[in-house]
Write a protein that holds these residues in place. Structure first.
Motif, PDB file in Angstrom:
ATOM      1  N   THR A 159       0.796  -1.221   0.088  1.00 50.78           N
ATOM      2  CA  THR A 159      -0.003  -0.063   0.019  1.00 50.78           C
ATOM      3  C   THR A 159       1.015   1.261   0.063  1.00 50.78           C
ATOM      4  O   THR A 159       2.134   1.245   0.170  1.00 50.78           O
ATOM      5  N   TYR A 160       0.244   2.267  -0.220  1.00 45.58           N
ATOM      6  CA  TYR A 160       0.939   3.664  -0.341  1.00 45.58           C
ATOM      7  C   TYR A 160       1.431   3.966   1.074  1.00 45.58           C
ATOM      8  O   TYR A 160       2.486   4.301   1.375  1.00 45.58           O
ATOM      9  N   THR A 237       6.146  -4.142  -1.673  1.00 42.82           N
ATOM     10  CA  THR A 237       5.368  -4.294  -2.667  1.00 42.82           C
ATOM     11  C   THR A 237       5.521  -5.739  -3.115  1.00 42.82           C
ATOM     12  O   THR A 237       6.352  -6.286  -3.411  1.00 42.82           O
ATOM     13  N   MET A 242       1.726  -1.540  -7.448  1.00 43.51           N
ATOM     14  CA  MET A 242       2.113  -0.724  -6.364  1.00 43.51           C
ATOM     15  C   MET A 242       3.714  -0.536  -6.630  1.00 43.51           C
ATOM     16  O   MET A 242       4.161   0.047  -5.456  1.00 43.51           O
TER      17      MET A 242
END
Length: 295
Positions: A159-160, A237, A242
């Motif tokens: 995820t970011y 990631t 992503m």
């Protein structure tokens, strides 16, 4: 003014320092200086030039011997091939988001911490600042495994949030901004406080606008470091959606996509943001990095 004074004024004006600056020895020294700088500039700038030139070369130009330094024509097949081989645009966006969030966060936390160390008097501030700087001596590689276990344990892998969480604060930016803030007179802060100005308002409306060179230097440094980050995005990631641009560039040099033209095209796309930052922000970078060096 007497006749003697009128006669001597032009002589003094004509024999001033301006004429001395343009003596043959001075001109020769300047020419020698520029030639020396040009000699050292060539090996520094040649890799940057060849990245962009090679991105426009065809396969025959890249494999020619002796190597060709100029493309025979504008060839965009390498750029299109790199975009087709891996989702570089998606990875480009991921890198921009990651680097942008980290840069804004580190600027905010560094400015707040530096303000506290300079303008807020509290017991043990020197010890706290020394401990703060001691984190710079910890290698980043030593923190990857703890950070990975923590981020994945919180369910933030791929995820970011997982990409940016370990890098939201950094001691180097705090140190640089602290040196810049220390140049401001204490009387300016005291006068603002007497007028009823709060800490955040003083920081936002007075201190930060006057510290643009230091803020720009920190921002450019953090953005370039985050943009070029490879190992942490690689381990945190899992999906291609992503992954960041640096991982995509590594994919271009292995496997079926191994092609020097594609790799050079991807590298040219990668270097554009950082090159633009250095070109347009170099004046602020120099002023910011030297802030506080001379009293």
């Amino acid at each position: 003014m007497t006749t003697v004074e009128r006669d001597t004024v032009p002589a003094r004006a004509g024999s001033g320092r301006v004429g001395h600056r343009h003596t043959p020895g001075h001109v020769a020294g300047r020419v020698l200086l520029y030639l020396t700088l040009a000699v050292f500039l060539i090996p520094v700038m040649f890799p940057v030039y060849y990245v962009f030139a090679g991105a426009l070369m065809g396969s025959q130009d890249l494999s020619a011997f002796p190597p060709r330094l100029l493309p025979t024509g504008v060839n965009l097949e390498n750029v299109q091939g790199a975009l087709d081989a891996v989702p570089l645009l998606r990875m480009y966006g991921n890198s921009l988001v990651m680097a942008g969030i980290i840069t804004v966060s580190q600027l905010s936390t560094s400015a707040l911490a530096a303000y506290a160390f300079v303008f807020l008097r509290f017991r043990g501030s020197a010890v706290v600042f020394a401990l703060f700087l001691s984190t710079l001596m910890v290698p980043a590689e030593a923190t990857f495994i703890p950070n990975y276990l923590t981020i994945t344990g919180w369910g933030m892998g791929d995820t970011y949030a997982g990409l940016v969480m370990p890098f939201l604060a950094y001691a180097f930016g705090t140190f640089l901004l602290r040196q810049s803030f220390k140049q401001f007179p204490r009387e300016l802060f005291d006068a603002a406080r007497i007028d009823g100005m709060g800490h955040l308002r003083f920081l936002w409306t007075i201190l930060m606008p006057l510290s643009k060179p230091a803020l720009t230097a920190v921002g450019v440094y953090v953005f370039i470091t985050s943009w070029n980050m490879y190992f942490w995005p690689l381990i945190i990631t899992r999906s291609t959606e992503m992954q960041t641009l640096q991982i995509g560039l590594n994919s271009l040099k292995v496997g079926e996509y191994s092609n020097p033209g594609l790799l050079l095209a991807g590298a040219a796309l990668s270097v554009l943001p950082t090159l633009a930052l250095v070109i347009f922000g170099q004046r602020f970078i120099v002023r910011g990095l030297t802030a506080g060096a001379v009293k």
